[in-house]
Design a protein around this motif. Structure first.
Motif, PDB file in Angstrom:
ATOM      1  N   LYS A  21       0.822  -1.200   0.000  1.00  0.00           N
ATOM      2  CA  LYS A  21       0.000   0.000   0.000  1.00  0.00           C
ATOM      3  C   LYS A  21       0.866   1.263   0.000  1.00  0.00           C
ATOM      4  CE  LYS A  21      -4.407   1.269   1.954  1.00  0.00           C
ATOM      5  NZ  LYS A  21      -5.450   0.905   2.901  1.00  0.00           N
ATOM      6  N   GLU A  22       2.005   1.164   0.688  1.00  0.00           N
ATOM      7  CA  GLU A  22       2.947   2.287   0.709  1.00  0.00           C
ATOM      8  C   GLU A  22       3.492   2.526  -0.704  1.00  0.00           C
ATOM      9  OE1 GLU A  22       5.744   1.878   4.009  1.00  0.00           O
ATOM     10  OE2 GLU A  22       7.213   2.931   2.766  1.00  0.00           O
ATOM     11  N   HIS A  51      -5.090   5.462  -0.652  1.00  0.00           N
ATOM     12  CA  HIS A  51      -5.098   6.630   0.242  1.00  0.00           C
ATOM     13  C   HIS A  51      -6.147   6.501   1.327  1.00  0.00           C
ATOM     14  CE1 HIS A  51      -2.336   8.882  -2.318  1.00  0.00           C
ATOM     15  NE2 HIS A  51      -2.978   8.331  -3.332  1.00  0.00           N
ATOM     16  N   GLN A  52      -6.933   5.402   1.273  1.00  0.00           N
ATOM     17  CA  GLN A  52      -7.993   5.243   2.265  1.00  0.00           C
ATOM     18  C   GLN A  52      -7.653   4.091   3.186  1.00  0.00           C
ATOM     19  OE1 GLN A  52     -10.984   4.620  -0.647  1.00  0.00           O
ATOM     20  NE2 GLN A  52     -11.591   6.756  -0.691  1.00  0.00           N
ATOM     21  N   GLY A  53      -7.897   4.290   4.466  1.00  0.00           N
ATOM     22  CA  GLY A  53      -7.624   3.233   5.431  1.00  0.00           C
ATOM     23  C   GLY A  53      -8.829   2.332   5.573  1.00  0.00           C
ATOM     24  N   ARG A  85     -13.143   6.967   5.938  1.00  0.00           N
ATOM     25  CA  ARG A  85     -14.055   6.898   4.810  1.00  0.00           C
ATOM     26  C   ARG A  85     -13.642   7.910   3.759  1.00  0.00           C
ATOM     27  NH1 ARG A  85     -15.058   2.277   4.641  1.00  0.00           N
ATOM     28  NH2 ARG A  85     -16.593   2.711   3.037  1.00  0.00           N
ATOM     29  N   TRP A  86     -14.474   8.038   2.760  1.00  0.00           N
ATOM     30  CA  TRP A  86     -14.258   8.929   1.643  1.00  0.00           C
ATOM     31  C   TRP A  86     -14.181  10.378   2.137  1.00  0.00           C
ATOM     32  CZ3 TRP A  86     -13.473   7.076  -3.157  1.00  0.00           C
ATOM     33  CH2 TRP A  86     -13.430   8.025  -4.203  1.00  0.00           C
ATOM     34  N   SER A  87     -13.175  11.124   1.670  1.00  0.00           N
ATOM     35  CA  SER A  87     -13.024  12.501   2.134  1.00  0.00           C
ATOM     36  C   SER A  87     -13.188  13.480   0.981  1.00  0.00           C
ATOM     37  CB  SER A  87     -11.641  12.676   2.756  1.00  0.00           C
ATOM     38  OG  SER A  87     -10.660  12.574   1.756  1.00  0.00           O
ATOM     39  N   GLN A 112      -4.899   8.170  -8.288  1.00  0.00           N
ATOM     40  CA  GLN A 112      -4.011   7.554  -7.300  1.00  0.00           C
ATOM     41  C   GLN A 112      -2.932   8.542  -6.851  1.00  0.00           C
ATOM     42  OE1 GLN A 112      -2.825   3.707  -8.807  1.00  0.00           O
ATOM     43  NE2 GLN A 112      -1.446   3.303  -7.100  1.00  0.00           N
ATOM     44  N   GLU A 113      -2.720   9.583  -7.669  1.00  0.00           N
ATOM     45  CA  GLU A 113      -1.767  10.662  -7.364  1.00  0.00           C
ATOM     46  C   GLU A 113      -0.394  10.144  -6.976  1.00  0.00           C
ATOM     47  OE1 GLU A 113      -3.928  13.294  -4.658  1.00  0.00           O
ATOM     48  OE2 GLU A 113      -4.357  14.501  -6.442  1.00  0.00           O
TER      49      GLU A 113
END
Lengths: 350, 274
Positions: free
Chosen positions: B76-77, B108-110, B114-116, B159-160
């Protein structure tokens, strides 16, 4: 088309509005299905040869002693309805998990051999080993888990390819079906009837004792499965895309398989392999839900609803009491053909 | 702003089953540049890209992202620094464009977060950059091939990541859409400093759009550097087994490969041996 640092507020609004619309639809469908399940559960307690008022039913559930209702509702209808609900939930969750993960509506655990493992074990347990009902359940659970492991290992070659898993599963399923036929062909008539009832899947033998292992499995595994749905959604984009998005693909897949197979095994042990519930729930729910997110939980709710309604129909609507599997089987076969015809036209991606 | 991430392969050997595809490859991707990997079919170029994006574990050697072994870094990193568009991603039936692009926010989401608003903003940016904002609510399966490819690129943009790998991003596209996709990737590189690595089939487009060209032959590095140094008549003969004439592209001065087949070739060029 040039790279920009900040998007216009209009685009951000469109994105946010679309996301909220999808979230609303998800909520609506889940709440709707949950309400329908509760209604079906209550009706299956109230209705029957004798109709008990809701107040009696509530009193029995609260532990009061009501003449007649305590036995009919408390001992017969309640464990039967709860078993139906739990089995349907387990099958719906497991079926949709497999279908979504393998991106193929035909890849439900009952089609790819896991239920046949349980069936073969049960038939051998009843006809050859002469086991008690609860021993048959335990034996069926263990063999279903083993069957899944064998299928996984046979399909494994540097990770599991979807098609190979499905084909190996279908192969194993046919082998086990011939084991079932072989054992049945040498059976005494009376035992044979017991075995056939088991194979069709029915809720007649439902007791709290048989329900308990399934209940525990559902309570433990459902939250695990639901936590994995986010990664499962990424897997739908293809294994490589999911891996690139940071999903540990093989680990997630193993966890998903373990959860789904265990739900399937415990469900089958409690009520037999009620035909096509795992297979039907996912695709039907996907139609109801639309493309707005994971169909797994909704599919579990639909499975519960399907078993409750089908069992009610099987018991009261047809004059004779049929096992619930006869009704779901009668619904499932045409649906299977429909899916096959449709998948030839669209390429068969779920 | 972002050209400080490094990606390199050191002593990399790769294979499937008993077959070794790539043997002892050393490769350094220049940060902040556009790199194109070219090579014949089955030369191992896509395999190299898979290993560089940690999808294929190396037999020996390592891929180093910012000096750290990519296969030993939490996946994920890695996904927050390095994005990949595989050759054939799958769009779930009926999924809306904005929903698909939003899937790019996964790393970017854990589990619990939730969605930001930041996620919405990233999706909106990705849609605008790729010119797909007006398709946001459309179903992906209704789109044309060119539009669909832009949507997939939007997903990896959401995904930036500062490093972006693409496996044949122009396959199945007509020439206009190929150019459109490559222009878009160049925009990203120039305006955001994104390091881009792509496998390309078309040598002339590769020469034109890549700052750095990597030619792979039989799983080994044949040559790398600027297109003018790498893409010569000898290179095309060695890497592709093809006779050719290489001339300066009149539109940009980069090398342009004109293949020499057995037919339709004027007398003067006939004698050139493969």
């Amino acid at each position: 088309m040039t790279a920009v640092q900040e998007a216009s507020p209009a685009t951000a609004d469109v994105v946010a509005a679309g996301r909220r619309r999808r979230a609303r639809r998800r909520l609506l469908v889940h709440v709707g299905l949950a309400v329908a399940v509760v209604v079906a559960l209550v009706l299956s307690l109230v209705l029957g040869r004798t109709v008990y008022p809701l107040s009696d039913v509530v009193a029995v559930i609260m532990g009061a002693d009501v003449d007649g209702a305590s036995f009919t509702v408390g001992t017969l209808r309640l464990p039967r309805a709860l078993t139906g609900l739990m089995v349907g939930l387990a099958f719906g969750l497991a079926g949709s998990t497999f279908q979504t993960m393998l991106r193929n509506p035909l890849a439900s655990p009952d089609v790819i051999g896991i239920s046949s493992g349980a069936s073969a074990a049960a038939v051998i347990g009843i006809l050859v080993l002469d086991l008690s009902p609860s021993a048959v359940s335990a034996f069926a659970t263990v063999v279903a888990l083993l069957t899944a492991l064998v299928i996984y290992l046979l399909a494994y070659r540097q990770g599991v390819a979807n098609t190979r898993l499905i084909l190996v599963g279908i192969g194993i399923s046919s082998m086990l079906a011939s084991v079932v036929s072989y054992v049945l062909s040498g059976a005494a008539a009376w035992d044979m009837q017991v075995a056939m009832r088991w194979l069709t899947g029915n809720l007649n033998g439902a007791t709290y004792e048989r329900l308990l292992p399934l209940l525990l499995a559902v309570v433990v595994l459902t939250p695990v499965l639901l936590r994995l749905t986010r990664d499962l959604e990424a897997l739908r984009l293809g294994d490589q895309t999911a891996a690139a998005l940071g999903v540990p693909v093989e680990r997630v897949r193993v966890l998903l398989i373990v959860c789904a197979v265990a739900l399937m095994a415990f469900g089958t042990a409690a009520a037999g392999p009620i035909a096509f519930v795992a297979f039907l729930s996912g695709p039907i729910t996907a139609r109801i839900l639309g493309p707005v997110g994971s169909p797994v939980l909704a599919s579990g709710l639909f499975g519960a609803l399907l078993v409750l309604v089908a069992d009610f129909v099987a018991q009261y609507a047809l004059g004779t009491r049929f096992p619930v599997g006869v009704i779901t089987g009668a619904l499932g076969a045409p649906f299977l053909i429909y899916l096959l015809v449709r998948s030839q036209r669209t390429g068969g991606v779920m | 702003m972002t050209s400080d991430h490094t990606l390199a392969a050191a002593g990399l050997s790769l294979g499937y089953g008993d077959r070794t595809v790539v043997d002892d490859l050393d490769l350094v991707i220049p940060p902040g540049k556009v790199t194109a990997i070219v090579g014949a079919n089955a030369s191992g170029k896509s395999t190299v890209l898979k290993a560089m994006s940690r999808l294929l574990a190396p037999r020996t050697g390592a891929v180093l992202l910012d000096g750290k072994e990519i296969h030993r870094t939490p996946t994920k990193e890695v996904a927050r620094t390095l994005g990949l568009l595989p050759q054939s991603p799958v769009a779930p039936e009926g999924i809306a464009v904005a929903d698909l692009v939003g899937r790019g926010r996964h790393p970017h989401q854990g589990m619990l977060s939730r969605w930001s608003a930041e996620d919405d903003a990233a999706v909106a940016r990705a849609l605008e950059v790729t010119g797909t904002a007006d398709l946001a609510d459309r179903a992906v399966d209704e789109l044309s091939g060119g539009q669909r490819q832009r949507v997939w690129i939007a997903m990896v943009l959401a995904q930036e990541t500062d490093v972006l790998l693409l496996d044949e991003p122009t396959t199945f596209l007509d020439v206009a859409h190929q150019v459109e996709v490559l222009d878009l990737l160049t925009d990203l590189n120039r305006e955001l400093g994104t390091t881009i690595v792509m496998v390309l089939h078309d040598l002339n487009l590769a020469a034109r759009y890549a700052d750095h060209l990597v030619a792979i032959r039989d799983g080994a590095l044949y040559a790398c550097g600027e297109a003018a140094e790498v893409l010569t008549r000898e290179c095309v003969a060695d890497v592709f087994g093809l006779s050719s004439v290489v001339v300066p592209d009149p539109t940009c001065g980069k090398p342009m490969v004109l293949p020499l087949g057995r037919h339709h070739v004027a007398e003067g060029h006939r004698t050139v041996p493969a």
